[in-house]
Write a protein that holds these residues in place. Sequence first.
Motif: not given
Length: 169
Positions: A49-60, A65-80
């Motif tokens: 996402m703009p300004g958010v890498s995959g590892w940042q999604l996993i580690l929160h 910037e996490l307010d602009r990322v859906s919880s489904i996309a966060r779940g996808f990052a963890v599942l990957v």
Amino acid sequence: MSGTEFDELVRDLKGIERRVAREIVPGWRTVTVSASVAVLAALSLLPVMPGVSGWQLILHVADGELDRVSSIARGFAVLVLVTSVFSLLAIIVRRWGLALIALAGACLSAVFGLLGVWSQNTMPGYADATPTLILAWVVAASLIPQWVPLVWAHSALDTPSDDRRGRSS
């Protein structure tokens, strides 16, 4: 050969049969699964996402910037991440149970990836999905056809033989 030696031989052969039945032989899929996992690892370093890498999604750890990322996309990052770990473990130790978990994770990743891309692009207030997220979804989904034949092939080996079902030939 005496009766006790024969019984011991039968026990040994049944133990070998059980060990072999738990194993998978990935063959050329070793390279494709490993390459897919390597690509997913590389994609986790890029912004999904703009300004958010995959590892940042996993580690929160994305500041604000996490307010602009859906919880489904966060779940996808963890599942990957989970699917990648189980895929590598299944390839390394060649166990059917780990391959089954990797297949289930790949299927869930494909669904969550699709929903993550969709939610990022259609829901108001969320950042648009980058090509990195879309590519991660495609690569995660590409693990499914790699694992299905390996998991499916185990079913034929796992069925009990006639002597274990109590039937005589």
